[in-house]
Design a protein around this motif. Structure first.
Motif, PDB file in Angstrom:
ATOM      1  N   SER A   1       0.831  -1.204   0.000  1.00 21.73           N
ATOM      2  CA  SER A   1       0.000   0.000   0.000  1.00 21.73           C
ATOM      3  C   SER A   1       0.869   1.259   0.000  1.00 21.73           C
ATOM      4  CB  SER A   1      -0.921  -0.013   1.218  1.00 21.73           C
ATOM      5  OG  SER A   1      -1.667   1.180   1.286  1.00 21.73           O
ATOM      6  N   MET A   2       1.936   1.237   0.807  1.00 25.12           N
ATOM      7  CA  MET A   2       2.835   2.388   0.906  1.00 25.12           C
ATOM      8  C   MET A   2       3.492   2.706  -0.440  1.00 25.12           C
ATOM      9  SD  MET A   2       6.195   2.675   3.378  1.00 25.12           S
ATOM     10  CE  MET A   2       7.178   1.568   2.346  1.00 25.12           C
ATOM     11  N   LEU A   3       3.749   1.665  -1.230  1.00 23.84           N
ATOM     12  CA  LEU A   3       4.447   1.820  -2.505  1.00 23.84           C
ATOM     13  C   LEU A   3       3.493   1.867  -3.693  1.00 23.84           C
ATOM     14  CD1 LEU A   3       7.292  -0.728  -1.730  1.00 23.84           C
ATOM     15  CD2 LEU A   3       7.522   1.761  -1.813  1.00 23.84           C
ATOM     16  N   CYS A   4       2.183   1.797  -3.400  1.00 27.36           N
ATOM     17  CA  CYS A   4       1.153   1.811  -4.453  1.00 27.36           C
ATOM     18  C   CYS A   4       1.361   0.652  -5.437  1.00 27.36           C
ATOM     19  CB  CYS A   4       1.163   3.146  -5.210  1.00 27.36           C
ATOM     20  SG  CYS A   4       0.822   4.569  -4.164  1.00 27.36           S
ATOM     21  N   LEU A   5       1.646  -0.519  -4.886  1.00 29.13           N
ATOM     22  CA  LEU A   5       1.817  -1.734  -5.679  1.00 29.13           C
ATOM     23  C   LEU A   5       0.853  -2.794  -5.170  1.00 29.13           C
ATOM     24  CD1 LEU A   5       5.722  -2.046  -5.674  1.00 29.13           C
ATOM     25  CD2 LEU A   5       4.310  -1.257  -7.585  1.00 29.13           C
ATOM     26  N   SER A   6       0.529  -3.748  -6.029  1.00 26.28           N
ATOM     27  CA  SER A   6      -0.225  -4.888  -5.543  1.00 26.28           C
ATOM     28  C   SER A   6       0.718  -5.768  -4.726  1.00 26.28           C
ATOM     29  CB  SER A   6      -0.805  -5.690  -6.709  1.00 26.28           C
ATOM     30  OG  SER A   6       0.240  -6.336  -7.429  1.00 26.28           O
ATOM     31  N   ARG A   7       0.144  -6.549  -3.832  1.00 26.96           N
ATOM     32  CA  ARG A   7       0.963  -7.457  -3.020  1.00 26.96           C
ATOM     33  C   ARG A   7       1.746  -8.410  -3.911  1.00 26.96           C
ATOM     34  NH1 ARG A   7      -0.064 -10.499   2.430  1.00 26.96           N
ATOM     35  NH2 ARG A   7       1.369 -12.263   2.208  1.00 26.96           N
ATOM     36  N   ARG A   8       1.105  -8.957  -4.910  1.00 28.75           N
ATOM     37  CA  ARG A   8       1.753  -9.909  -5.802  1.00 28.75           C
ATOM     38  C   ARG A   8       2.914  -9.273  -6.569  1.00 28.75           C
ATOM     39  NH1 ARG A   8      -1.341 -13.489 -10.502  1.00 28.75           N
ATOM     40  NH2 ARG A   8       0.502 -14.650 -11.196  1.00 28.75           N
ATOM     41  N   ASN A   9       2.693  -8.045  -7.050  1.00 30.37           N
ATOM     42  CA  ASN A   9       3.737  -7.343  -7.795  1.00 30.37           C
ATOM     43  C   ASN A   9       4.939  -7.040  -6.901  1.00 30.37           C
ATOM     44  OD1 ASN A   9       4.970  -6.098  -9.982  1.00 30.37           O
ATOM     45  ND2 ASN A   9       3.946  -4.135  -9.651  1.00 30.37           N
ATOM     46  N   LEU A  10       4.666  -6.589  -5.666  1.00 35.70           N
ATOM     47  CA  LEU A  10       5.748  -6.305  -4.725  1.00 35.70           C
ATOM     48  C   LEU A  10       6.554  -7.570  -4.440  1.00 35.70           C
ATOM     49  CD1 LEU A  10       7.317  -4.608  -2.668  1.00 35.70           C
ATOM     50  CD2 LEU A  10       5.524  -5.137  -0.990  1.00 35.70           C
ATOM     51  N   GLU A  11       5.874  -8.664  -4.159  1.00 38.11           N
ATOM     52  CA  GLU A  11       6.571  -9.919  -3.849  1.00 38.11           C
ATOM     53  C   GLU A  11       7.443 -10.366  -5.012  1.00 38.11           C
ATOM     54  OE1 GLU A  11       6.850 -11.033  -0.914  1.00 38.11           O
ATOM     55  OE2 GLU A  11       5.104 -12.178  -0.251  1.00 38.11           O
ATOM     56  N   ARG A  12       6.903 -10.262  -6.227  1.00 37.87           N
ATOM     57  CA  ARG A  12       7.664 -10.681  -7.408  1.00 37.87           C
ATOM     58  C   ARG A  12       8.907  -9.818  -7.589  1.00 37.87           C
ATOM     59  NH1 ARG A  12       8.118  -8.662 -12.219  1.00 37.87           N
ATOM     60  NH2 ARG A  12       6.430  -7.148 -11.877  1.00 37.87           N
ATOM     61  N   ARG A  13       8.730  -8.508  -7.492  1.00 35.16           N
ATOM     62  CA  ARG A  13       9.854  -7.592  -7.701  1.00 35.16           C
ATOM     63  C   ARG A  13      10.886  -7.701  -6.576  1.00 35.16           C
ATOM     64  NH1 ARG A  13       7.063  -1.933  -9.513  1.00 35.16           N
ATOM     65  NH2 ARG A  13       9.172  -1.184  -9.025  1.00 35.16           N
ATOM     66  N   PHE A  14      10.407  -7.894  -5.356  1.00 33.40           N
ATOM     67  CA  PHE A  14      11.317  -7.998  -4.204  1.00 33.40           C
ATOM     68  C   PHE A  14      12.206  -9.237  -4.336  1.00 33.40           C
ATOM     69  CE2 PHE A  14      12.895  -8.067   0.043  1.00 33.40           C
ATOM     70  CZ  PHE A  14      12.709  -6.789   0.556  1.00 33.40           C
ATOM     71  N   LYS A  15      11.608 -10.354  -4.694  1.00 36.14           N
ATOM     72  CA  LYS A  15      12.366 -11.594  -4.857  1.00 36.14           C
ATOM     73  C   LYS A  15      13.378 -11.473  -5.996  1.00 36.14           C
ATOM     74  CE  LYS A  15      13.094 -16.124  -4.364  1.00 36.14           C
ATOM     75  NZ  LYS A  15      13.658 -16.737  -3.144  1.00 36.14           N
ATOM     76  N   LYS A  16      12.963 -10.864  -7.083  1.00 39.85           N
ATOM     77  CA  LYS A  16      13.860 -10.703  -8.231  1.00 39.85           C
ATOM     78  C   LYS A  16      15.051  -9.809  -7.881  1.00 39.85           C
ATOM     79  CE  LYS A  16      14.019  -9.105 -13.045  1.00 39.85           C
ATOM     80  NZ  LYS A  16      13.238  -8.483 -14.154  1.00 39.85           N
ATOM     81  N   ALA A  17      14.797  -8.749  -7.114  1.00 42.22           N
ATOM     82  CA  ALA A  17      15.850  -7.778  -6.814  1.00 42.22           C
ATOM     83  C   ALA A  17      16.809  -8.253  -5.734  1.00 42.22           C
ATOM     84  CB  ALA A  17      15.226  -6.441  -6.398  1.00 42.22           C
ATOM     85  N   THR A  18      16.293  -8.970  -4.731  1.00 40.96           N
ATOM     86  CA  THR A  18      17.114  -9.279  -3.550  1.00 40.96           C
ATOM     87  C   THR A  18      17.424 -10.754  -3.366  1.00 40.96           C
ATOM     88  OG1 THR A  18      15.274  -9.645  -2.010  1.00 40.96           O
ATOM     89  CG2 THR A  18      15.964  -7.357  -2.374  1.00 40.96           C
ATOM     90  N   SER A  19      16.760 -11.610  -4.132  1.00 38.14           N
ATOM     91  CA  SER A  19      16.886 -13.075  -3.970  1.00 38.14           C
ATOM     92  C   SER A  19      16.253 -13.575  -2.677  1.00 38.14           C
ATOM     93  CB  SER A  19      18.360 -13.527  -4.026  1.00 38.14           C
ATOM     94  OG  SER A  19      18.937 -13.195  -5.263  1.00 38.14           O
ATOM     95  N   ASN A  20      15.557 -12.703  -1.958  1.00 31.24           N
ATOM     96  CA  ASN A  20      14.791 -13.086  -0.777  1.00 31.24           C
ATOM     97  C   ASN A  20      13.331 -12.697  -0.973  1.00 31.24           C
ATOM     98  OD1 ASN A  20      16.568 -14.134   1.431  1.00 31.24           O
ATOM     99  ND2 ASN A  20      17.627 -12.201   1.082  1.00 31.24           N
ATOM    100  N   THR A  21      12.432 -13.435  -0.339  1.00 31.25           N
ATOM    101  CA  THR A  21      11.061 -12.952  -0.269  1.00 31.25           C
ATOM    102  C   THR A  21      11.040 -11.778   0.706  1.00 31.25           C
ATOM    103  OG1 THR A  21      10.420 -14.354   1.600  1.00 31.25           O
ATOM    104  CG2 THR A  21      10.214 -15.307  -0.615  1.00 31.25           C
ATOM    105  N   THR A  22       9.944 -11.013   0.682  1.00 31.23           N
ATOM    106  CA  THR A  22       9.834  -9.882   1.604  1.00 31.23           C
ATOM    107  C   THR A  22       9.913 -10.346   3.053  1.00 31.23           C
ATOM    108  OG1 THR A  22       8.329  -8.922  -0.042  1.00 31.23           O
ATOM    109  CG2 THR A  22       8.489  -7.800   2.076  1.00 31.23           C
ATOM    110  N   MET A  23       9.243 -11.443   3.360  1.00 28.64           N
ATOM    111  CA  MET A  23       9.247 -11.960   4.734  1.00 28.64           C
ATOM    112  C   MET A  23      10.646 -12.448   5.135  1.00 28.64           C
ATOM    113  SD  MET A  23       7.565 -12.259   7.452  1.00 28.64           S
ATOM    114  CE  MET A  23       5.952 -11.814   6.785  1.00 28.64           C
TER     115      MET A  23
END
Length: 327
Positions: free
Chosen positions: A242-264
């Motif tokens: 919500s803070m980043l104006c992204l869907s949860r699914r989009n954030l999770e996908r981008r986060f994993k791609k960028a950092t090699s970790n899930t958000t959690m």
């Protein structure tokens, strides 16, 4: 007799890797000969040329053979290299087809520490597991995404391809090979002579989590910064999205791609890194540190701490607490 080729790459190479590898195998031969047995290993240094000057100019190594010579080997060992990886790979491009040919002819291949980058350049690690120094893990993942990197491991062994973790954990891999080729009793003797912990199997206690920010996704960087400054609070993925104006699914996908970790996973690693630093520098007990970093469940905290560091919270505190040591 097993022929061992210790490669001498061009550029700045780990002299300690080369010397320790050579000495450990030759000491096994000496021990066998004292027992009235035949030596097991013939160890030779192999270079791109017959003389290699390290990049700092202080040392020169003169290999017995070079890769143009006609000989058969059973085990190829790639020592650690240091510096700009792209320049190192360019300087040692002639090693790549030579290593591939030796493997195709039946030789097993070993990389020590950052030597894994040279091994990975051959393609022999594709689809396989490997390890390297944890400091180079993100760069390795970016360069070789088809390799299953396991940076917490001390040793990997898969289909005649061996790799070791960072720095002096290479000694554990050489000891592992001594045990494999010469037996447990000789390996135990070697571990005592060289004072190596024969059963160490993880470099997790030595890893420092600095956050994976070698990427260009600004939204993910904002999420990372928010997590790192607010990890004591309960942060939800929906809150970040919500803070980043992204869907949860989009954030999770981008986060994993960028950092090699899930958000959690990232949240947990930030919390555990903060807990590690607390254990190292103050006298707080386990529960106090647990609450400080945002955990309320003692069992969950202990399980996550051990999963990430390889040690329980109390074992980590006893091992690394500077206040205790000073007292």
């Amino acid at each position: 007799m097993k022929h061992i080729s210790v490669l001498i790459p061009e550029g700045e190479t780990s002299l300690s890797n080369i010397e320790a590898t050579y000495k450990m195998f030759t000491k096994v031969n000496e021990a066998l000969e004292r027992a009235g047995k035949l030596p097991l290993f013939k160890v030779q240094l192999i270079g791109i040329s017959r003389e290699t000057t390290l990049s700092n100019g202080l040392f020169t190594i003169k290999p017995e053979l070079d890769i143009r010579d006609d000989f058969k080997t059973d085990l190829v060992i790639i020592p650690a290299v240091h510096g700009d990886i792209v320049k190192i790979l360019t300087a040692n491009r002639d090693l790549i087809p030579w290593i591939i040919r030796q493997h195709q002819a039946g030789a097993e291949v070993v990389s020590l520490c950052i030597g894994a980058f040279i091994l990975a350049a051959t393609g022999l690690l594709n689809g396989k597991s490997c390890t390297t120094h944890w400091l180079m893990a993100e760069e390795f993942r970016q360069m070789y995404p088809e390799v299953n990197l396991m940076p917490y491991k001390i040793i990997t062994d898969e289909d005649g391809i061996y790799t070791s973790g960072g720095a002096y954990s290479s000694l554990n891999l050489i000891l592992y090979l001594v045990e494999k080729f010469a037996g447990r009793s000789i390996a135990l003797l070697s571990s005592k002579i060289f004072e190596i912990d024969i059963d160490r199997n993880s470099q997790s206690p030595f890893m420092i989590f600095n956050g994976q920010k070698e990427h260009d996704d600004e939204a993910v960087k904002k999420a990372q910064n928010f997590i790192e400054h607010n990890f004591q609070q309960k942060i939800t993925i929906d809150q970040l999205a919500s803070m980043l104006c992204l869907s949860r699914r989009n954030l999770e996908r981008r986060f994993k791609k960028a950092t090699s970790n899930t958000t959690m996973e990232y949240m947990q690693r930030v919390k555990i890194e903060a807990a590690k630093k607390s254990f190292e520098t103050n006298r707080k007990n386990i529960n106090e540190v647990m609450f400080d970093v945002g955990y309320t469940d003692t069992k969950a905290f202990r399980m996550m701490f051990k999963k990430i560091t390889g040690l329980s919270p109390i074992d980590y505190k006893n091992k690394y607490n500077r206040v205790t040591e000073a007292a």
